[in-house]
Structure formats: structure tokens, C-alpha cells
Design a protein around this motif. Structure first.
Motif, PDB file in Angstrom:
ATOM      1  N   LEU A  95      39.324  44.054  39.749  1.00  0.00           N
ATOM      2  CA  LEU A  95      40.300  42.994  40.011  1.00  0.00           C
ATOM      3  C   LEU A  95      39.601  41.697  40.415  1.00  0.00           C
ATOM      4  N   ARG A  96      38.488  41.799  41.148  1.00  0.00           N
ATOM      5  CA  ARG A  96      37.680  40.614  41.450  1.00  0.00           C
ATOM      6  C   ARG A  96      37.200  39.992  40.134  1.00  0.00           C
ATOM      7  N   GLY A  97      36.811  40.829  39.191  1.00  0.00           N
ATOM      8  CA  GLY A  97      36.378  40.334  37.891  1.00  0.00           C
ATOM      9  C   GLY A  97      37.496  39.645  37.136  1.00  0.00           C
ATOM     10  N   MET A  98      38.700  40.190  37.226  1.00  0.00           N
ATOM     11  CA  MET A  98      39.845  39.529  36.589  1.00  0.00           C
ATOM     12  C   MET A  98      40.068  38.155  37.215  1.00  0.00           C
ATOM     13  N   SER A  99      39.915  38.073  38.530  1.00  0.00           N
ATOM     14  CA  SER A  99      40.055  36.800  39.223  1.00  0.00           C
ATOM     15  C   SER A  99      38.954  35.828  38.786  1.00  0.00           C
ATOM     16  N   PHE A 100      37.728  36.343  38.672  1.00  0.00           N
ATOM     17  CA  PHE A 100      36.603  35.519  38.225  1.00  0.00           C
ATOM     18  C   PHE A 100      36.904  34.918  36.846  1.00  0.00           C
ATOM     19  N   GLU A 135      47.335  44.142  51.042  1.00  0.00           N
ATOM     20  CA  GLU A 135      48.329  43.186  51.547  1.00  0.00           C
ATOM     21  C   GLU A 135      48.287  41.873  50.757  1.00  0.00           C
ATOM     22  N   ARG A 136      47.076  41.478  50.319  1.00  0.00           N
ATOM     23  CA  ARG A 136      46.880  40.246  49.559  1.00  0.00           C
ATOM     24  C   ARG A 136      45.944  40.534  48.402  1.00  0.00           C
ATOM     25  N   LEU A 137      46.029  39.682  47.415  1.00  0.00           N
ATOM     26  CA  LEU A 137      45.143  39.821  46.264  1.00  0.00           C
ATOM     27  C   LEU A 137      44.519  38.457  45.983  1.00  0.00           C
ATOM     28  N   SER A 138      43.543  38.117  46.796  1.00  0.00           N
ATOM     29  CA  SER A 138      42.878  36.828  46.679  1.00  0.00           C
ATOM     30  C   SER A 138      41.385  37.062  46.827  1.00  0.00           C
ATOM     31  N   PHE A 139      40.626  36.536  45.913  1.00  0.00           N
ATOM     32  CA  PHE A 139      39.178  36.735  45.921  1.00  0.00           C
ATOM     33  C   PHE A 139      38.485  35.385  45.997  1.00  0.00           C
ATOM     34  N   SER A 140      37.492  35.314  46.850  1.00  0.00           N
ATOM     35  CA  SER A 140      36.701  34.089  46.925  1.00  0.00           C
ATOM     36  C   SER A 140      35.285  34.409  46.454  1.00  0.00           C
ATOM     37  N   PHE A 141      34.630  33.392  45.992  1.00  0.00           N
ATOM     38  CA  PHE A 141      33.259  33.522  45.499  1.00  0.00           C
ATOM     39  C   PHE A 141      32.402  32.474  46.193  1.00  0.00           C
ATOM     40  N   CYS A 142      31.242  32.872  46.610  1.00  0.00           N
ATOM     41  CA  CYS A 142      30.292  31.949  47.229  1.00  0.00           C
ATOM     42  C   CYS A 142      29.490  31.307  46.092  1.00  0.00           C
TER      43      CYS A 142
END
Length: 189
Positions: A95-100, A135-142
Motif C-alpha cells: 500500500l505504501r508502494g501504491m501511495s508512492f 485507522e488512517r492510510l497516509s504514507f510519508s516519504f523522506c
């Protein structure tokens, strides 16, 4: 682009039609997959989408074999184990990859150092189950800048071609490859 294709889609005859039907159902019940204000996933819509896709996945499998048995064997063969913690980690990373990918195509490159750490995908059923636990589906990337041309070349070249690098990099990479041969295999499986 940056993620392996979910295996179930290889087994569905009308994959685009089925994906569109599931997407239309999720929109009609929970709105779009992306929240316009945050540019992040709409968790309720993602849950509905993966609920329908998980039903499709089970239906595809019931034609051929026991879904649960196949699922356990799949994770055992692909991950080396089928422990729930590792399956959840795979789901989170997928899912992080989908966000990316979403951020890459809709806004900007989130970072240059991210990659999906697995060669295989989780089952849609497991993605659905994972979505029901968060609870949330939000991904951040540095943000990390891209590698220089020399760094990229050094990371791609076989040791016998290190002479193509600037002399000081050639010396370093030659020494490094001799000290760490496990990172420079000559035979591949």
C-alpha cells in the motif's frame, strides 16, 4: 510501474472489466479512492474496493483449489514463512508502494531511494484484512535526491567493468568488491 502485479489479475479473464466494476461500486458507496483535500487514499473507499476485489479473488480460486491452502503455501514459498506479522508488513509496504506511485504520477517524485522490498505481492484478501485494521492510510516519504551518474554507474557495473569509472572510484569499487564478494555474485539463480 514500481510494484509487481497482483497475482490474481493473471487468472481473471476480464480483469479490466472486473476492476472497473469493483471501482465503480467503491465510488458509489464511499467516494473516490483519493481524497481531494489531502491527496491521500480515502480509507473507506479503499476498504470497499478491496472488499469486492477479495471476493473476486476467492471466486477465482474456488474454481481450481483450496484458497486458504494455496495462500499459506504461497507465503511460505515466497517469504520463507507465513507468519501474520510478515504478511501484514508486506501489505503495508504494498500500500505504501501504491501511495508512492500515486504521488509520483499526480504530484512529484516523493523520494529517489524508495523501493518495494519484496518480489511478490500480498493477496488481495490480506490487503483487505490489513485495511480493516488501520485507522488512517497516509504514507510519508523522506526525500532523498537521486544518485549522481557515477554512483548509478558504480551500482550497475559488473566488477570486470570498473575500469569505466573514474580512477578513484574504480579503486574504491575494486577494493570494496574484493572485500564483499557476496554483493557481487558471478552466478545467478
Amino acid at each position: 510501474d514500481y510494484l509487481p502485479r497482483v497475482w490474481m489479475l493473471y487468472r481473471v479473464e476480464n480483469e479490466i472489466d472486473d476492476l472497473l466494476k469493483a471501482y465503480i461500486r467503491s465510488i458509489s458507496l464511499s467516494g473516490y479512492l483519493i481524497d481531494n483535500e489531502t491527496n491521500e487514499f480515502n480509507l473507506s473507499s479503499m476498504r470497499v474496493l478491496f472488499y469486492y476485489l477479495a471476493d473476486l479473488e476467492k471466486w477465482v480460486f474456488q474454481k481450481t483449489e483450496s484458497f486458504d491452502r494455496y495462500r499459506q503455501d504461497y507465503y511460505l514459498s515466497k517469504l520463507g514463512h507465513n507468519e501474520p506479522f510478515f504478511v501484514q508488513k508486506m501489505c503495508e509496504d504494498y500500500l505504501r508502494g501504491m501511495s508512492f506511485v500515486w504521488k509520483l504520477y499526480s504530484k512529484e517524485i516523493p523520494t529517489f531511494d524508495w523501493s518495494y522490498p519484496f518480489h511478490y505481492t500480498p493477496f488481495i484478501t490480506d490487503l483487505r484484512d490489513y485495511l480493516n485494521t488501520v485507522e488512517r492510510l497516509s504514507f510519508s516519504f523522506c526525500y532523498q535526491p537521486p544518485l549522481s551518474q557515477v554512483e548509478t554507474l558504480a551500482g550497475m557495473l559488473h566488477p570486470r567493468n570498473f575500469d569505466q569509472l573514474p580512477p578513484e572510484v574504480n579503486e574504491f569499487m575494486t577494493r570494496y568488491s574484493q572485500q564483499n564478494p557476496e554483493y557481487f555474485p558471478s552466478d545467478f539463480k
